[in-house]
Design a protein around this motif. Sequence first.
Motif, short mmCIF file in Angstrom:
data_model
loop_
_atom_site.label_atom_id
_atom_site.label_comp_id
_atom_site.label_asym_id
_atom_site.label_seq_id
_atom_site.Cartn_x
_atom_site.Cartn_y
_atom_site.Cartn_z
N ALA A 21 -13.82 33.76 13.79
CA ALA A 21 -12.69 33.84 13.50
C ALA A 21 -11.83 34.63 12.61
O ALA A 21 -10.54 34.90 12.62
CB ALA A 21 -12.11 32.17 13.55
N PHE A 24 -11.08 38.04 13.67
CA PHE A 24 -9.87 37.89 14.41
C PHE A 24 -8.57 37.84 13.83
O PHE A 24 -7.49 38.46 13.99
CB PHE A 24 -10.03 36.86 15.54
CG PHE A 24 -9.17 36.50 16.35
CD1 PHE A 24 -7.98 35.54 16.37
CD2 PHE A 24 -9.18 37.49 17.71
CE1 PHE A 24 -7.42 35.44 17.45
CE2 PHE A 24 -8.18 37.38 18.56
CZ PHE A 24 -7.32 36.19 18.61
N LEU A 92 -9.05 30.88 22.15
CA LEU A 92 -8.95 30.71 20.80
C LEU A 92 -10.03 29.70 20.09
O LEU A 92 -9.83 29.60 18.90
CB LEU A 92 -7.66 30.41 20.47
CG LEU A 92 -6.66 31.67 20.67
CD1 LEU A 92 -5.15 30.95 20.54
CD2 LEU A 92 -6.83 32.68 19.97
N ASP A 114 -3.59 23.53 15.19
CA ASP A 114 -4.55 24.60 14.67
C ASP A 114 -4.43 25.85 15.35
O ASP A 114 -4.43 26.04 16.49
CB ASP A 114 -5.99 24.03 15.16
CG ASP A 114 -7.00 24.46 14.03
OD1 ASP A 114 -8.05 24.08 14.40
OD2 ASP A 114 -6.46 24.66 13.00
N PRO A 116 -5.95 29.92 14.78
CA PRO A 116 -6.53 30.82 14.03
C PRO A 116 -5.77 32.16 13.72
O PRO A 116 -6.15 32.68 12.74
CB PRO A 116 -7.92 31.18 14.86
CG PRO A 116 -7.24 30.65 16.38
CD PRO A 116 -6.30 29.59 16.31
N GLN B 17 -15.38 28.89 12.01
CA GLN B 17 -14.58 28.61 13.30
C GLN B 17 -14.62 29.97 13.93
O GLN B 17 -14.99 31.17 13.13
CB GLN B 17 -13.17 28.40 12.78
CG GLN B 17 -12.29 27.57 13.81
CD GLN B 17 -11.00 27.93 13.83
OE1 GLN B 17 -10.35 28.27 12.82
NE2 GLN B 17 -10.21 27.50 14.80
N GLU B 18 -14.94 29.84 15.22
CA GLU B 18 -14.94 31.15 16.09
C GLU B 18 -13.93 31.16 17.13
O GLU B 18 -13.17 30.25 17.47
CB GLU B 18 -16.17 30.80 16.71
CG GLU B 18 -17.56 30.83 15.81
CD GLU B 18 -18.97 30.74 16.54
OE1 GLU B 18 -18.84 29.84 17.21
OE2 GLU B 18 -19.67 31.41 16.36
N VAL B 19 -13.96 32.28 17.49
CA VAL B 19 -12.90 32.63 18.89
C VAL B 19 -13.79 33.34 19.78
O VAL B 19 -15.00 33.88 19.36
CB VAL B 19 -11.67 33.52 18.57
CG1 VAL B 19 -10.77 32.65 17.46
CG2 VAL B 19 -12.00 34.79 18.17
N PHE B 24 -10.99 38.69 20.99
CA PHE B 24 -11.17 39.64 19.92
C PHE B 24 -10.88 41.28 20.67
O PHE B 24 -10.29 42.00 20.36
CB PHE B 24 -12.24 39.62 19.18
CG PHE B 24 -12.28 40.77 18.00
CD1 PHE B 24 -13.13 41.88 18.31
CD2 PHE B 24 -11.51 40.81 17.19
CE1 PHE B 24 -13.31 42.94 17.45
CE2 PHE B 24 -11.52 41.79 16.15
CZ PHE B 24 -12.41 43.14 16.51
#
Lengths: 186, 188
Positions: A21, A24, A92, A114, A116, B17-19, B24
Amino acid sequence: MAPVAPRSGDAIFANVERVNAELFTLTYGAIVRQLLTDLEEVEEVNKQLDQMGYNIGVRLVDEFLAKSNVSRCVDFKETAEVIAKVGFKMFLGVTASVSNWDAEGTTCSIILEDNPLVDFVELPDTCQGLYYCNILSGVIRGALEMVSMKTEVTWLRDMLRGDDAFELQVKLLKQVPEEYPYKDDE
Amino acid sequence: MKQYTNVLDRPLSKGKQEVSLSGFAFLFSELVQYNQTQVDNIAELERRLEDAGYAVGTRILELLCHREKGNRRETRLLGILSFVHSTVWKVLFGKVADSLEKGTEHEDEYMISEKELLVNRFISIPKDMGAFNCGAFVAGIVRGVLDNAGFPAVVSAHFVPMEGQQRPRTTILIKFAEEVLQREARLG
């Protein structure tokens, strides 16, 4: 063949490829910074972010429909729920909630605790009018337009301005029935 | 959720944390498309992508130095190169870079190679854009990290066609400034 049940946001998110994240977040920050340098006017930047979001939304909805197996939403209430629970989670990695329905069921609020996009971000005094996450409003507007709903999306609460959550108001303006491109008798 | 008045007081995230990759990819494609409207030629476009990456690199260096390395600073060339090749790559792209090589022709050149750069995965370059590489964004990230760590360099991204592979691999070419090599020689 029995219809495939729609998958939950968590299940889909676990199955898609993911990236960190922070990459991103930092890339989005770089975009906003570039826009601020080029356009200088905060209003212009807001509009440009919305436009970029619209372009993304138009393409994103295809992927969303392909991966999530949701059936046609019966009404706008279901649409909003699906966006908040499945859509946000899928792309997300965070879940949003829906609330504040008006009497006719055409306006609601999507609330994000929340986000990101805003990690490490603080708005300086010179940019107080900036809607930093405006790309999200464009994405929702673009995606819904592709499924025949014209909407207006505005920000009610913004954590970067001191509120306690991010709140987007989604207002359904009209349902545009799909037009069949060919005449029946041709 | 507790509200912090100052962003610096907020606890630092662990970085887990990831998306989604597609999220992206959409964002990156908008970045490239927006920049295309602002320039007249490819060199300008590469420079703008690089500048965007530079900002990312600056911040990722600060973040990682604090979180991963306990605020220790790299002072040696090989140290910073291995930091970029392993730590930075692992955090940003989920894996260490495919290879790190020293240039054979010039003392000041090093190359980090990747079979398929994450940013280039969903990008196809039209023929009329010649040698343009969106990896310029990643080159900018590397330049941002190196510059702010005290190792000024010129960094660029190149496609290198490989035998037996359909897509060429991408090489990030790093050319260090004279002062870096002199300092490195002095340190022994």
